[in-house]
Design a protein around this motif. Structure first.
Motif, short mmCIF file in Angstrom:
data_model
loop_
_atom_site.label_atom_id
_atom_site.label_comp_id
_atom_site.label_asym_id
_atom_site.label_seq_id
_atom_site.Cartn_x
_atom_site.Cartn_y
_atom_site.Cartn_z
N ARG A 175 0.97 -1.16 0.09
CA ARG A 175 0.09 -0.03 -0.05
C ARG A 175 0.98 1.18 -0.21
NH1 ARG A 175 -5.51 0.96 2.34
NH2 ARG A 175 -5.60 3.10 3.20
N GLU A 203 0.48 5.41 0.21
CA GLU A 203 -0.35 6.62 0.29
C GLU A 203 0.41 7.78 0.18
OE1 GLU A 203 -3.32 6.57 3.67
OE2 GLU A 203 -3.06 4.53 3.91
N GLU A 224 0.14 12.30 -0.31
CA GLU A 224 -0.80 13.67 -0.34
C GLU A 224 -0.19 14.66 -1.24
OE1 GLU A 224 -2.01 14.86 3.57
OE2 GLU A 224 -3.67 13.05 3.66
N HIS A 269 -6.40 1.65 -7.26
CA HIS A 269 -5.97 2.99 -7.04
C HIS A 269 -7.07 3.83 -6.66
CE1 HIS A 269 -3.22 6.35 -8.80
NE2 HIS A 269 -3.56 6.63 -7.46
N ARG A 307 -5.12 13.03 -2.63
CA ARG A 307 -4.57 11.94 -2.01
C ARG A 307 -4.85 10.73 -2.75
NH1 ARG A 307 -6.90 8.45 2.25
NH2 ARG A 307 -8.94 9.86 2.10
N ASP A 308 -3.62 9.80 -3.03
CA ASP A 308 -3.65 8.63 -3.65
C ASP A 308 -3.63 7.51 -2.38
OD1 ASP A 308 -3.18 9.29 -6.50
OD2 ASP A 308 -1.85 10.64 -5.75
N VAL A 309 -4.26 6.57 -2.73
CA VAL A 309 -4.19 5.31 -1.76
C VAL A 309 -3.87 4.19 -2.98
CG1 VAL A 309 -5.20 3.80 -0.41
CG2 VAL A 309 -5.58 6.38 -0.05
N GLU A 349 -2.87 0.31 -3.83
CA GLU A 349 -2.86 -0.98 -3.32
C GLU A 349 -2.51 -1.89 -4.40
OE1 GLU A 349 -5.17 -0.99 0.85
OE2 GLU A 349 -6.54 -1.12 -0.93
#
Length: 151
Positions: A3, A5, A7, A93, A107-109, A111
């Motif tokens: 993962r 994350e 910003e 994504h 914000r990107d998350v 996985e």
């Protein structure tokens, strides 16, 4: 599953950030370093819920094809693209756009997991996570620059 994350503060509205992040030409411009191009699906304009796109780019010295679908979209706060077909076992994504004083926090998350079991998990954690973090940071810097340009 690995993962990432990230910003990025952008001096623009969430609506402007959301729209640019779903724009095919902006995506191609922000990924020039990998020679990304569209092989199948919408090749211009805005992507929308349900759209499927096959991208081709050079990553880690290897030409890769990745097919993703926009599986969630709540304008102007969030959208998700998920793997349909490609080199990953899984990939999801999430893109979030939160209004803050003076602009937006994008914000990107991200996985993902490689298909190679224990070796893949080791590769994901030790190498691929760093590579993809740098890739996403570079992409976000280009989007930020595009959004903050004074006309």
């Amino acid at each position: 599953m690995a993962r990432i994350e990230l910003e990025t503060f952008i001096q623009a509205s969430p609506a402007a950030c959301y729209a640019l992040a779903l724009n095919v030409q902006a995506h191609l411009h922000s990924t020039q370093q990998t020679g990304e191009r569209v092989l199948d699906g919408p090749a211009s304009g805005q992507l929308a819920l349900g759209d499927v796109v096959t991208w081709e780019a050079r990553h880690l010295g290897v030409r890769q094809r990745l097919t993703v679908r926009i599986t969630a979209a709540t304008r102007p706060r969030h959208f998700r693209d998920e793997l349909v077909r490609g080199a990953f076992k899984t990939l999801c994504h999430d893109h979030y756009f939160d209004a803050v004083p003076g602009g937006t926090i994008m914000r990107d998350v991200f996985e993902f997991s490689s298909p190679a079991g224990i070796v893949g998990r080791w590769f994901d954690r030790l190498f691929l996570t760093r590579y993809l973090t740098r890739f996403l940071l570079a992409r976000n810097a280009v989007l930020k620059q595009m959004l903050e340009q004074v006309p």
